[in-house]
Design a protein around this motif. Sequence first.
Motif, mmCIF file in Angstrom:
data_model
loop_
_atom_site.group_PDB
_atom_site.id
_atom_site.type_symbol
_atom_site.label_atom_id
_atom_site.label_comp_id
_atom_site.label_asym_id
_atom_site.label_seq_id
_atom_site.Cartn_x
_atom_site.Cartn_y
_atom_site.Cartn_z
ATOM 1 N N GLU A 1 41.318 47.081 39.436
ATOM 2 C CA GLU A 1 41.842 46.498 38.197
ATOM 3 C C GLU A 1 42.756 45.314 38.499
ATOM 4 O O GLU A 1 42.664 44.254 37.868
ATOM 5 N N ALA A 2 43.660 45.487 39.473
ATOM 6 C CA ALA A 2 44.613 44.422 39.795
ATOM 7 C C ALA A 2 43.907 43.165 40.282
ATOM 8 O O ALA A 2 44.280 42.045 39.919
ATOM 9 N N PHE A 3 42.851 43.333 41.091
ATOM 10 C CA PHE A 3 42.187 42.177 41.682
ATOM 11 C C PHE A 3 41.210 41.500 40.735
ATOM 12 O O PHE A 3 40.653 40.454 41.079
ATOM 13 N N LYS A 4 41.014 42.039 39.542
ATOM 14 C CA LYS A 4 40.202 41.341 38.552
ATOM 15 C C LYS A 4 40.859 40.043 38.103
ATOM 16 O O LYS A 4 40.188 39.152 37.572
ATOM 17 N N GLU B 1 50.640 57.080 36.677
ATOM 18 C CA GLU B 1 50.004 55.767 36.842
ATOM 19 C C GLU B 1 50.420 55.142 38.172
ATOM 20 O O GLU B 1 51.590 55.215 38.562
ATOM 21 N N ILE B 2 49.471 54.502 38.842
ATOM 22 C CA ILE B 2 49.787 53.717 40.030
ATOM 23 C C ILE B 2 49.998 52.280 39.588
ATOM 24 O O ILE B 2 49.081 51.627 39.070
ATOM 25 N N ALA B 3 51.216 51.796 39.808
ATOM 26 C CA ALA B 3 51.581 50.468 39.335
ATOM 27 C C ALA B 3 51.338 49.393 40.376
ATOM 28 O O ALA B 3 51.023 48.251 40.038
ATOM 29 N N ALA B 4 51.515 49.737 41.657
ATOM 30 C CA ALA B 4 51.419 48.753 42.730
ATOM 31 C C ALA B 4 51.190 49.501 44.026
ATOM 32 O O ALA B 4 51.351 50.731 44.106
ATOM 33 N N GLY B 5 50.838 48.764 45.059
ATOM 34 C CA GLY B 5 50.645 49.406 46.348
ATOM 35 C C GLY B 5 50.429 48.417 47.471
ATOM 36 O O GLY B 5 50.124 47.242 47.249
ATOM 37 N N VAL B 6 50.618 48.904 48.697
ATOM 38 C CA VAL B 6 50.367 48.152 49.928
ATOM 39 C C VAL B 6 49.783 49.129 50.932
ATOM 40 O O VAL B 6 50.280 50.255 51.077
ATOM 41 N N GLN B 7 48.732 48.701 51.629
ATOM 42 C CA GLN B 7 48.159 49.552 52.671
ATOM 43 C C GLN B 7 48.627 49.074 54.038
ATOM 44 O O GLN B 7 48.299 47.965 54.459
ATOM 45 N N ALA B 8 49.387 49.918 54.715
ATOM 46 C CA ALA B 8 49.743 49.672 56.115
ATOM 47 C C ALA B 8 48.657 50.285 56.984
ATOM 48 O O ALA B 8 48.250 51.428 56.756
ATOM 49 N N THR C 1 49.466 44.798 56.767
ATOM 50 C CA THR C 1 49.999 45.215 55.463
ATOM 51 C C THR C 1 49.148 44.515 54.400
ATOM 52 O O THR C 1 49.564 43.549 53.769
ATOM 53 N N ASP C 2 47.956 45.022 54.218
ATOM 54 C CA ASP C 2 46.950 44.311 53.443
ATOM 55 C C ASP C 2 45.863 45.320 53.062
ATOM 56 O O ASP C 2 45.384 46.024 53.955
ATOM 57 N N PRO C 3 45.525 45.451 51.771
ATOM 58 C CA PRO C 3 45.887 44.604 50.641
ATOM 59 C C PRO C 3 47.244 44.949 50.023
ATOM 60 O O PRO C 3 47.783 46.032 50.243
ATOM 61 N N VAL C 4 47.739 43.984 49.251
ATOM 62 C CA VAL C 4 48.941 44.142 48.430
ATOM 63 C C VAL C 4 48.509 43.920 46.984
ATOM 64 O O VAL C 4 47.853 42.924 46.683
ATOM 65 N N PHE C 5 48.850 44.828 46.088
ATOM 66 C CA PHE C 5 48.400 44.666 44.703
ATOM 67 C C PHE C 5 49.449 45.185 43.726
ATOM 68 O O PHE C 5 50.232 46.083 44.037
ATOM 69 N N THR C 6 49.477 44.579 42.542
ATOM 70 C CA THR C 6 50.281 45.060 41.412
ATOM 71 C C THR C 6 49.447 44.920 40.149
ATOM 72 O O THR C 6 48.896 43.845 39.880
ATOM 73 N N ARG C 7 49.362 45.976 39.392
ATOM 74 C CA ARG C 7 48.632 45.903 38.129
ATOM 75 C C ARG C 7 49.417 45.075 37.106
ATOM 76 O O ARG C 7 50.645 44.989 37.155
ATOM 77 N N ARG C 8 48.679 44.476 36.193
ATOM 78 C CA ARG C 8 49.236 43.460 35.294
ATOM 79 C C ARG C 8 50.470 43.955 34.534
ATOM 80 O O ARG C 8 51.470 43.243 34.429
ATOM 81 N N ALA C 9 50.443 45.174 34.021
ATOM 82 C CA ALA C 9 51.541 45.662 33.179
ATOM 83 C C ALA C 9 52.840 45.866 33.945
ATOM 84 O O ALA C 9 53.904 46.020 33.331
ATOM 85 N N TRP C 10 52.781 45.862 35.280
ATOM 86 C CA TRP C 10 53.975 46.134 36.078
ATOM 87 C C TRP C 10 54.406 44.932 36.921
ATOM 88 O O TRP C 10 55.255 45.061 37.783
ATOM 89 N N ARG C 11 53.871 43.764 36.662
ATOM 90 C CA ARG C 11 54.218 42.604 37.473
ATOM 91 C C ARG C 11 55.600 42.067 37.105
ATOM 92 O O ARG C 11 56.142 42.358 36.060
ATOM 93 N N ARG C 12 56.152 41.286 38.034
ATOM 94 C CA ARG C 12 57.470 40.647 37.880
ATOM 95 C C ARG C 12 58.598 41.669 37.814
ATOM 96 O O ARG C 12 59.625 41.426 37.185
ATOM 97 N N ARG C 13 58.418 42.814 38.483
ATOM 98 C CA ARG C 13 59.480 43.825 38.509
ATOM 99 C C ARG C 13 59.885 44.171 39.943
ATOM 100 O O ARG C 13 60.621 45.118 40.174
ATOM 101 N N ASP D 1 51.879 34.044 42.855
ATOM 102 C CA ASP D 1 52.923 33.572 43.768
ATOM 103 C C ASP D 1 53.097 34.507 44.965
ATOM 104 O O ASP D 1 54.213 34.773 45.406
ATOM 105 N N ALA D 2 51.968 34.988 45.489
ATOM 106 C CA ALA D 2 52.030 35.900 46.629
ATOM 107 C C ALA D 2 52.641 35.236 47.856
ATOM 108 O O ALA D 2 53.343 35.892 48.632
#
Length: 333
Positions: A201-204, A239-246, A263-275, A308-309
């Motif tokens: 969902e995040a990478f869409k 709900e999973i809002a964000a994540g990083v795979q080490a 440390t890749d991928p890094v993702f944040t779903r739209r509803a939880w961004r900028r937090r 702005d990654a």
Amino acid sequence: MTEIHVPNAPDIPGLHFRTYEGEADIPDMARVMNAATEANGSPEFQPEALVRNELKHASSTDPREDVVLAFAGDELVAVSYATFEDANEGMRHYQSYCFVHPAWRRRGLGSALLPRTEERLRQIAARHVHQAPPLLVTWVDGPDVGARRLAEDHGYRNVRTYHYMVRPDLEDIEAPDPPDGIVIRPAGRDELRTVWDAMAEAFKDHFGAMDSSERAFQGWIDSPRMDLEGMICAFDGDEIAAGVQAAITPGENEARGYRRGWTDPVFTRRAWRRRGLAFACLGRALQVLRDWGMTSAQLGVDTENPHDALTLYRKHRFETTYTETEWHKPLLR
């Protein structure tokens, strides 16, 4: 064994081409692929176990039809394959990959294999229904002048640049607490499907494509890079809002002479961004790598990432060490 005719093959004594025949080919394939990427200074490393897992779970590649191996006598000297993915922009990307062992470069192998792979991709595309004009896609490692010239000569244009970034040490890691109501912790095995769906969902919202098929999911959870301790996620209730795979790629540190994890991928779903969730999760992932005995970390990023990654990673003291470019041309031209 299926021998393949490759038009305009170079005049190399004993040169012949055949399809992938099974797991017995994998050790030599990994050897050639790693020699090619290392010669380019690429951070990518493909251990045999990872190649085996990717071929086993390939969702849009038939290894026995789409992988071509080039031999000089009995020596494997190049590997090429064709695959495809659906991009978020609505078009299907038909992708060419080619790895030529550095000892066998500048002899015309790439010039012969790229058109052959394109022809295979056109055959595959002819069976598909397209909602948007399909594209041929290939990639060029930063310093590989020959690959760049090959792409240009075959009508591709450079459309995107990606940076690989390295954090040179794992000291003084910032890992702030998340906002109230958010818990950051490793995901359990029974939560991996939810993590996968959250990533998809995040990478869409990103450029390019993510294979979110069932086979790709099985490949991800079966990957030799998967360690649940490193699957750091921010949970907002269920709900999973964000994540990083080490992750640590098996064999990479021994082959490359460092102690470095991903440390890749890094993702944040739209509803939880900028937090600040990605920053906090990335900090936890860096701590995991440090606890595993690593002394540096790396990741990849689209330089035009709309979220702005690059700024996020620079705040965590990642520095650009390598670039890769993506090249496109119309499939039907």
